[in-house]
Design a protein around this motif. Sequence first.
Motif, short mmCIF file in Angstrom:
data_model
loop_
_atom_site.label_atom_id
_atom_site.label_comp_id
_atom_site.label_asym_id
_atom_site.label_seq_id
_atom_site.Cartn_x
_atom_site.Cartn_y
_atom_site.Cartn_z
N ASP A 67 11.46 -47.64 7.98
CA ASP A 67 12.64 -47.93 8.80
C ASP A 67 13.54 -46.71 8.96
OD1 ASP A 67 12.03 -50.52 9.38
OD2 ASP A 67 13.30 -51.42 7.85
N THR A 68 13.58 -45.87 7.92
CA THR A 68 14.48 -44.71 7.97
C THR A 68 13.97 -43.63 8.91
OG1 THR A 68 13.40 -43.58 6.11
CG2 THR A 68 15.18 -45.12 5.58
N ILE A 69 12.72 -43.74 9.36
CA ILE A 69 12.12 -42.74 10.24
C ILE A 69 11.67 -43.42 11.53
CG2 ILE A 69 10.25 -41.06 10.48
CD1 ILE A 69 10.27 -40.95 7.36
N ALA A 70 12.04 -42.86 12.65
CA ALA A 70 11.69 -43.44 13.95
C ALA A 70 10.22 -43.16 14.24
CB ALA A 70 12.58 -42.86 15.04
N ALA A 71 9.36 -44.00 13.70
CA ALA A 71 7.91 -43.80 13.85
C ALA A 71 7.22 -45.15 13.88
CB ALA A 71 7.38 -42.96 12.68
N ASP A 72 5.96 -45.16 14.28
CA ASP A 72 5.20 -46.40 14.33
C ASP A 72 4.88 -46.87 12.92
OD1 ASP A 72 5.13 -46.42 17.10
OD2 ASP A 72 3.29 -45.25 17.20
N PHE A 73 5.10 -48.15 12.67
CA PHE A 73 4.85 -48.73 11.35
C PHE A 73 4.06 -50.02 11.52
CE2 PHE A 73 6.33 -51.89 8.13
CZ PHE A 73 5.73 -51.31 7.02
N LYS A 74 3.00 -50.15 10.71
CA LYS A 74 2.19 -51.36 10.75
C LYS A 74 1.96 -51.86 9.32
CE LYS A 74 1.35 -51.87 15.18
NZ LYS A 74 1.14 -50.62 15.77
N ARG A 75 2.03 -53.17 9.16
CA ARG A 75 1.79 -53.79 7.86
C ARG A 75 0.53 -54.63 7.94
NH1 ARG A 75 3.01 -58.80 5.51
NH2 ARG A 75 3.39 -58.74 3.26
N ILE A 76 -0.38 -54.41 7.00
CA ILE A 76 -1.64 -55.16 6.95
C ILE A 76 -1.66 -55.95 5.66
CG2 ILE A 76 -4.15 -55.02 6.95
CD1 ILE A 76 -3.86 -52.28 8.33
N GLN A 77 -1.68 -57.27 5.76
CA GLN A 77 -1.77 -58.12 4.58
C GLN A 77 -3.24 -58.29 4.22
OE1 GLN A 77 0.79 -59.46 2.60
NE2 GLN A 77 -0.98 -59.81 1.29
N CYS A 78 -3.64 -57.75 3.11
CA CYS A 78 -5.05 -57.78 2.72
C CYS A 78 -5.40 -59.11 2.08
CB CYS A 78 -5.36 -56.63 1.76
SG CYS A 78 -5.14 -55.00 2.50
N THR A 79 -6.47 -59.73 2.56
CA THR A 79 -6.97 -61.00 2.05
C THR A 79 -8.48 -60.90 1.90
OG1 THR A 79 -7.17 -61.85 4.32
CG2 THR A 79 -5.11 -62.33 3.14
N PRO A 80 -9.10 -61.82 1.15
CA PRO A 80 -10.55 -61.74 0.96
C PRO A 80 -11.36 -61.82 2.26
CG PRO A 80 -9.57 -63.15 -0.70
CD PRO A 80 -8.48 -62.83 0.27
N ASP A 81 -10.81 -62.46 3.29
CA ASP A 81 -11.58 -62.61 4.53
C ASP A 81 -11.23 -61.56 5.58
OD1 ASP A 81 -9.04 -63.51 5.03
OD2 ASP A 81 -9.64 -65.33 6.10
N LEU A 82 -10.44 -60.55 5.21
CA LEU A 82 -10.10 -59.48 6.13
C LEU A 82 -11.34 -58.63 6.41
CD1 LEU A 82 -7.53 -58.16 7.51
CD2 LEU A 82 -7.56 -56.55 5.60
N LEU A 83 -11.60 -58.34 7.68
CA LEU A 83 -12.78 -57.57 8.08
C LEU A 83 -12.40 -56.12 8.34
CD1 LEU A 83 -14.37 -60.11 10.61
CD2 LEU A 83 -15.02 -59.70 8.23
N PRO A 84 -13.36 -55.20 8.20
CA PRO A 84 -13.07 -53.79 8.51
C PRO A 84 -12.53 -53.58 9.92
CG PRO A 84 -15.15 -53.96 7.34
CD PRO A 84 -14.71 -55.36 7.64
N SER A 85 -13.07 -54.31 10.89
CA SER A 85 -12.60 -54.17 12.27
C SER A 85 -11.17 -54.66 12.44
CB SER A 85 -13.53 -54.94 13.23
OG SER A 85 -13.58 -56.31 12.87
#
Length: 330
Positions: A67-85
């Motif tokens: 938030d302190t930096i004006a840049a793209d930020f993405k959050r990925i919630q990792c779960t057992p069924d998360l795929l590489p794609s």
Amino acid sequence: MSTAPTDQELARAREVLDHIATSYSRKVVGQERLRTSLLIALIANGHILLESVPGLAKTTAASTLADTIAADFKRIQCTPDLLPSDITGNQVYDASTGSFRTVLGPVHANFVLLDEINRSSAKTQSAMLEAMQERQTTIGGEVHHLPKPFLVIATQNPIEQEGTYELPEAQLDRFLMKEIVEYPSPAEEFEVLQRIDTGVLDPERHLESTATVQDVLMMQDVASRIHVSPAVRNYIVGLSYVTRNPAPYIGEEKARYIKYGASPRASIAFLQCSRALALINGRTHVLPEDVRTLRHLVLRHRVLLTFEGEADGIRSEDLIDAIFQSVPTP
């Protein structure tokens, strides 16, 4: 050969750092060691792994830094069924054109938060290897470069917790540092409650950005030109060597607990992180004390224990301390 940073460049970098740190502290109470570790990773252009039990503000700290930096930020919630794609992206058939088009995944951002990374499968964890090391992804045979700067902040819960998978050594080594987040002090926890009552810690409230992507790239450039003497470089190489050949230095009794020593990535990490720490402290040169300060951050996920060591309750930090005591400080 690159020139040393000027006083003006150093002052500008320090100004940006102060703005980021001040803004960060408005939302995250205490956790000053964690804040410093995140700043080191940012300046050193590396990735950081945060470990603790749930509820100690790992996710909040990572999102607040973004938030302190004006840049793209993405959050990925990792779960057992998360795929590489789901992380890197995929090719999708477009019926209107009769062809496939590439849809980039959330890893294509300046700041990527991999929340609870060790709850995803080993196959999905390995999908991050190319992105973290090569700063690119390959989708349908086509290479896509990641933006600059690119920082992965991964959080994980202790391996003893239910539903967690152990990270492979190859992926652990891709992390520049590993920080262990500890419980707050009673005074800090009291301040959290105070801020909740006043609405300061409203989770929906975002901070105003105090730095830009160009500011971050500038700090990384300044840090890369901070002087590291041959004596300090030899000190770093000597430390890494002892982790791989510990018995003559720390004794057979302790050495038998070390399964693997540090790879050359550890030496590179010490070089990059010590420069970042010197910049944070307002210096244009690295001191041996910088390397010593970083010892646990850089080595705790690279000096791996044998099964016997884990069964005996040995801490890798204790072995790291023994290694540092055995190598003369220049």
